[in-house]
Design a protein around this motif. Structure first.
Motif, mmCIF file in Angstrom:
data_model
loop_
_atom_site.group_PDB
_atom_site.id
_atom_site.type_symbol
_atom_site.label_atom_id
_atom_site.label_comp_id
_atom_site.label_asym_id
_atom_site.label_seq_id
_atom_site.Cartn_x
_atom_site.Cartn_y
_atom_site.Cartn_z
ATOM 1 N N GLU A 1 0.826 -1.214 0.000
ATOM 2 C CA GLU A 1 0.000 0.000 0.000
ATOM 3 C C GLU A 1 0.857 1.259 0.000
ATOM 4 N N ARG A 2 1.946 1.261 0.767
ATOM 5 C CA ARG A 2 2.806 2.451 0.848
ATOM 6 C C ARG A 2 3.474 2.771 -0.483
ATOM 7 N N ARG A 3 3.567 1.791 -1.356
ATOM 8 C CA ARG A 3 4.183 2.024 -2.662
ATOM 9 C C ARG A 3 3.156 2.221 -3.774
ATOM 10 N N GLY A 4 1.915 2.303 -3.410
ATOM 11 C CA GLY A 4 0.879 2.613 -4.382
ATOM 12 C C GLY A 4 0.154 1.420 -4.956
ATOM 13 N N PHE A 5 0.500 0.199 -4.534
ATOM 14 C CA PHE A 5 -0.254 -0.969 -4.985
ATOM 15 C C PHE A 5 -1.693 -0.874 -4.484
ATOM 16 N N ARG A 6 -2.624 -1.378 -5.284
ATOM 17 C CA ARG A 6 -4.023 -1.436 -4.890
ATOM 18 C C ARG A 6 -4.571 -2.833 -5.172
ATOM 19 N N LYS A 7 -5.355 -3.337 -4.225
ATOM 20 C CA LYS A 7 -5.972 -4.654 -4.423
ATOM 21 C C LYS A 7 -7.015 -4.557 -5.533
ATOM 22 N N THR A 8 -6.910 -5.440 -6.517
ATOM 23 C CA THR A 8 -7.800 -5.385 -7.675
ATOM 24 C C THR A 8 -8.687 -6.605 -7.824
ATOM 25 N N ASP A 9 -8.354 -7.693 -7.133
ATOM 26 C CA ASP A 9 -9.173 -8.900 -7.264
ATOM 27 C C ASP A 9 -8.864 -9.852 -6.113
ATOM 28 N N SER A 10 -9.739 -10.801 -5.902
ATOM 29 C CA SER A 10 -9.505 -11.843 -4.892
ATOM 30 C C SER A 10 -10.103 -13.148 -5.389
ATOM 31 N N TYR A 11 -9.525 -14.263 -4.927
ATOM 32 C CA TYR A 11 -9.915 -15.585 -5.406
ATOM 33 C C TYR A 11 -9.967 -16.559 -4.227
ATOM 34 N N ASP A 12 -10.981 -17.389 -4.226
ATOM 35 C CA ASP A 12 -11.058 -18.439 -3.211
ATOM 36 C C ASP A 12 -9.984 -19.493 -3.493
ATOM 37 N N LYS A 13 -9.184 -19.795 -2.458
ATOM 38 C CA LYS A 13 -8.141 -20.811 -2.586
ATOM 39 C C LYS A 13 -8.274 -21.824 -1.447
ATOM 40 N N SER A 14 -9.476 -22.308 -1.237
ATOM 41 C CA SER A 14 -9.714 -23.232 -0.133
ATOM 42 C C SER A 14 -8.933 -24.527 -0.284
ATOM 43 N N GLU A 15 -8.491 -24.842 -1.533
ATOM 44 C CA GLU A 15 -7.668 -26.043 -1.703
ATOM 45 C C GLU A 15 -6.286 -25.871 -1.076
ATOM 46 N N TRP A 16 -5.885 -24.610 -0.811
ATOM 47 C CA TRP A 16 -4.609 -24.357 -0.138
ATOM 48 C C TRP A 16 -4.735 -24.448 1.379
ATOM 49 N N GLY A 17 -5.931 -24.286 1.892
ATOM 50 C CA GLY A 17 -6.142 -24.305 3.332
ATOM 51 C C GLY A 17 -7.486 -23.695 3.677
ATOM 52 N N GLU A 18 -7.881 -23.860 4.908
ATOM 53 C CA GLU A 18 -9.192 -23.377 5.340
ATOM 54 C C GLU A 18 -9.279 -21.853 5.261
#
Length: 303
Positions: free
Chosen positions: A275-292
């Motif tokens: 965030e301090r470098r200007g990155f912004r969250k643009t998407d999210s994905y369910d990865k329940s196969e990686w863990g709960e």
């Protein structure tokens, strides 16, 4: 100037803290591992290219004692040895599946004991002690550690893979599906590495790998940040910021116009760096196969 009374208090704190460590490690010792053996397992677990010489030098353990310890581990089936393909005098030591299982169990025990101890305090006292521990660790490390950041060598690939697996299991309890993913993407990076478009920098502390970050060409003028990781003892000291700034400087040098990275939502502290470098969250994905309840996030930055 430090006074005699201050020195006495420091020595007293050292004895007190040693007692706390003994309390925390009682259960581990009951499992049949000494504290020294636990430290050795931790170092072996960092990389598939560990050697007896590395262990002796990093942990300052007598060579004959180390040999007996390794022989005991081998007899128990928690490590195996493979001969170096380039030097027949060198045997690499690595954890077997049983060894990895034992290591993860010991790590879980320590986590549970620390949780139990801190739950006896209110949240204000927990934060007070935590902040004091971080301050002591950082201030003393700053005057004793020799730090450098260098380009990777082929032997660093196993370190990057091993530490991603170990840390993400210990801290996030991710699954074998994630570990297989790590194997695939790190080896893919190594096999396709192009110094004109890619980089992988290794943070070193006292001559030992202590963190990493990579830049990979994703598309024309688009780069991806990968393998951003710090050893726990290096966190909170500004080295994550240094690694990220070096990676972004590389992107600008190579004329990339856009940078993105993938992370998981649980990596709260790392998100502050983005965030301090200007990155912004643009998407999210369910990865329940990686863990709960694991959620992968994409963060983007226009350069």
């Amino acid at each position: 100037m430090i006074s005699a009374d201050m020195i006495a208090e420091i020595m007293g704190f050292n004895r007190f803290y040693s007692n706390i460590l003994n309390l925390l490690n009682k259960q581990i010792m009951a499992e049949g591992y000494s504290l020294t053996e636990t430290r050795v397992l931790f170092e072996i677990g960092k990389t598939d290219r560990c050697t007896a010489n590395i262990l002796v030098n990093q942990l300052d353990i007598d060579r004959s004692y180390m040999s007996r310890m390794i022989a005991r581990f081998e007899k128990k089936g928690i490590i195996d040895k493979t001969q170096s393909p380039t030097d027949s005098r060198i045997n690499y030591i690595r954890l077997t599946e049983k060894g990895r299982h034992d290591f993860n169990r010991l790590n879980d025990m320590q986590s549970e004991q620390i949780t139990h101890l801190f739950h006896k305090m209110n949240e204000e006292d927990q934060k007070l002690i935590f902040d004091a521990m971080i301050m002591i660790k950082n201030k003393l490390s700053d005057v004793t550690d020799v730090i450098s950041i260098r380009p990777f060598t082929p032997s660093d690939i196993e370190y990057v893979i091993s530490r991603h697996k170990t840390l993400y299991y210990a801290e996030r309890h991710l699954s074998n599906v994630f570990f297989n993913y790590v194997d695939r993407i790190v080896y893919q990076f190594a096999n396709n590495f192009n110094p004109k478009t890619d980089c992988l920098n290794i943070l070193e502390c006292n001559g030992n790998p202590a963190g990493s970050i990579a830049v990979v060409k994703a598309e024309d003028k688009i780069a991806q940040i990968r393998f951003f990781m710090l050893e726990p003892e290096m966190r909170g000291r500004g080295y994550g910021n240094k690694l990220m700034d070096m990676a972004l400087d590389f992107c600008r040098e190579k004329k990339y116009k856009h940078v993105f990275l993938l992370t998981i939502s649980a990596q709260v502290i790392a998100r502050h760096i983005y965030e301090r470098r200007g990155f912004r969250k643009t998407d999210s994905y369910d990865k329940s196969e990686w863990g709960e309840s694991v959620v992968e996030e994409r963060w983007d930055l226009e350069l």
